[in-house]
Design an enzyme around this catalytic site. Structure first.
Site, PDB file in Angstrom:
ATOM      1  N   CYS A   1       0.677  -1.623  -0.253  1.00 54.30           N
ATOM      2  CA  CYS A   1      -0.110   0.469   0.301  1.00 54.30           C
ATOM      3  C   CYS A   1       1.048   0.881  -0.246  1.00 54.30           C
ATOM      4  O   CYS A   1       2.228   1.673  -1.227  1.00 54.30           O
ATOM      5  CB  CYS A   1      -0.887   0.056   1.308  1.00 54.30           C
ATOM      6  SG  CYS A   1      -2.591   0.977   0.981  1.00 54.30           S
TER       7      CYS A   1
ATOM      8  N   HIS B   1      -3.543  -4.703   0.504  1.00 57.05           N
ATOM      9  CA  HIS B   1      -3.287  -5.223   1.025  1.00 57.05           C
ATOM     10  C   HIS B   1      -3.661  -6.522   1.582  1.00 57.05           C
ATOM     11  O   HIS B   1      -4.608  -7.333   1.691  1.00 57.05           O
ATOM     12  CB  HIS B   1      -4.309  -4.592   2.445  1.00 57.05           C
ATOM     13  CG  HIS B   1      -4.155  -3.135   2.916  1.00 57.05           C
ATOM     14  ND1 HIS B   1      -3.180  -3.188   3.524  1.00 57.05           N
ATOM     15  CD2 HIS B   1      -4.128  -2.082   2.152  1.00 57.05           C
ATOM     16  CE1 HIS B   1      -2.647  -1.656   3.888  1.00 57.05           C
ATOM     17  NE2 HIS B   1      -3.539  -1.188   3.163  1.00 57.05           N
TER      18      HIS B   1
ATOM     19  N   GLU C   1      -2.697  -8.704   3.501  1.00 57.14           N
ATOM     20  CA  GLU C   1      -3.049  -9.159   4.560  1.00 57.14           C
ATOM     21  C   GLU C   1      -4.517  -9.247   4.821  1.00 57.14           C
ATOM     22  O   GLU C   1      -5.030 -10.174   5.803  1.00 57.14           O
ATOM     23  CB  GLU C   1      -2.362  -8.610   5.552  1.00 57.14           C
ATOM     24  CG  GLU C   1      -2.709  -6.977   5.838  1.00 57.14           C
ATOM     25  CD  GLU C   1      -2.115  -6.002   5.066  1.00 57.14           C
ATOM     26  OE1 GLU C   1      -2.063  -6.932   3.896  1.00 57.14           O
ATOM     27  OE2 GLU C   1      -2.027  -4.813   5.613  1.00 57.14           O
TER      28      GLU C   1
END
Lengths: 256, 201
Positions: free
Chosen positions: B79, B181, B183
């Protein structure tokens, strides 16, 4: 293509998920971690957790829930309820939340949005607006769980929220909430066309058609609901399939 | 051990949770020795470009990151962490970045809602090990208002459409950037992090 989002909302009290009707008549539902996993596996795009009591002594239980949720799921989630200071925001982000939803505190101190956006970035600051119709197509902002009319015009407040740095707005219609007669389309549309940040529609979902109605076109970017998901009246995979068939862009389990 | 660079704001815990699900060891650090002895570096990030650069300088990690990368250590920018890899950004004026990749960071044009928030599909520009094993039309989670422009097209691995074509995954040798992202991108995101993990060892 950017998908429209389906967001189950979990109200948390003393570490348990509950569902109120018009902010009252609360009853126990389930364990928040189990539910978070279930929804994440079902293809929910995001989750929202509201701390509905937010008394000081119960705050640590809630923060613990946030941490355990963050450890279990790998989709984004927002935390709201009882966010009053920059420190509160810090605590929930640190615990693993991706976004923070601010409601009453922003009305009382609009600078909180500006400060939070500057410190943590607009992308994690969500302005939650509880609005109630006060005369035809005029909506006022209510705070303190819908009990207090601030006299603020909901549209003007949303515009101001964007200017202060909010990165997303949740439009919660108090009139529609818990009624299962559909999202408040005029209100959501009015706010959506007044700002250039994503809009989450909230309050009133009862059938799959309600999701189609609010997610088709430019009304809302996401639809939030609680009881229809909690009581398994609507299954998220089936809902998404139906929305995709109506050419609403959806992330589905096969490609997500 | 992957060194996740900690420079203040941001949700680093989720990244660490995702890595530990994949049995990839990581630590959150700004310690130079730890960064030097790590076998890869992740530069995470949310927030504003200028503040992030100041925090990196304040933590005294800019040189060690650059040195390690020049020696060939794998670096993943996520990001804002990806944006920092470029030459400069026009966010809040003009700020110089880490200058590891060619290009500039600019705001997404206002023809669409900004921030670009939500799940968007990845188009594949070139096949690389970092994107192996992805489903068709994979969705990943984006939250950002700025994006990489004027980058070297050779670096572009995957992109997404949001008013403009947004570089989503870039790679120049041992340097990888992801604008979304991983994650927070469910199974697709975990697969990408797994691929990164396999490229380290």
């Amino acid at each position: 293509m950017l998908a429209k989002r389906i967001i189950p909302c979990l109200d948390v009290d003393k570490g348990r998920v509950v569902k109120g009707k018009k902010f009252q008549n609360i009853q126990d539902v389930a364990d928040p971690i189990e539910m978070a996993k279930f929804y994440s596996d079902s293809g929910a795009d995001e989750l929202v957790f509201y701390d509905i009591t937010a008394s000081n002594e119960e705050r640590s239980i809630f923060i613990d829930v946030v941490e355990r949720v963050a450890a279990e799921i790998s989709i984004p989630f927002t935390v709201g309820g009882g966010i009053r200071t920059l420190e509160d925001i810090h605590d929930v982000l640190r615990a693993g939340a991706d976004k923070v939803s601010i409601n009453s505190a922003a009305v009382k101190d609009p600078e909180l949005i500006a400060k939070a956006a500057k410190k943590y970035g607009s992308q994690c600051i969500v302005l939650s607006v509880d609005a109630k119709e006060v005369s035809q197509n005029k909506w006022s902002v209510f705070i303190n769980g819908g009990r207090q009319n601030t006299g603020l015009d909901a549209i003007e407040w949303a515009v101001k929220g964007e200017r202060l740095g909010a990165g997303e707005i949740v439009v919660n219609s108090i009139d529609s909430d818990g009624e299962k007669n559909g999202y408040n389309i005029p209100l959501t549309k009015e706010i959506s066309s007044s700002v250039n940040i994503p809009i989450v529609a909230s309050g009133g979902a009862g059938t799959r058609e309600h999701f189609i109605e609010v997610l088709r076109g430019n009304i809302a970017d996401a639809a939030l609901a609680a009881s229809v998901f909690h009581y398994k009246e609507i299954s998220i995979p089936e809902l998404k399939e139906q929305l995709a068939n109506k050419t609403i862009p959806m992330r589905r389990i096969a490609n997500g | 051990m992957i060194a996740i660079i900690d420079y203040g704001a941001g949700n680093l815990k989720s990244l660490q949770f995702a890595l530990s699900k994949l049995n990839i060891d990581s630590c959150i650090t700004t310690n130079q020795d730890v960064i030097e002895s790590s076998n890869a570096i992740i530069l995470p990030g949310v927030g504003a470009f200028e503040e992030a650069m100041l925090e990196l300088q304040h933590a005294n990690v800019v040189d060690v990151i650059k040195n390690e990368v020049n020696k060939g250590k794998m670096l993943l920018g996520i990001c804002l962490g990806m944006q920092l890899l470029y030459e400069n950004s026009s966010e809040d004026g003009f700020t110089e970045g880490l200058n590891l990749l060619q290009g500039s960071i600019n705001r997404i044009p206002d023809t669409v809602k900004v921030p670009h928030m939500g799940w968007n599909t990845l188009s594949i520009n070139q096949n690389r090990p970092i994107i192996k094993g992805l489903p068709e039309n994979p969705y990943v989670y984006f939250v950002h208002s700025f994006y990489a422009t004027n980058q070297n097209s050779k670096d572009l691995v995957s992109s997404t459409d949001y008013g403009v074509t947004i570089p989503a995954i870039v790679q120049k040798e041992n340097i990888i950037g992801m604008q979304f992202h991983p994650e927070k991108s469910g199974r697709v995101g975990l697969q990408l992090l797994k691929n990164f993990g396999e490229m380290i060892s």
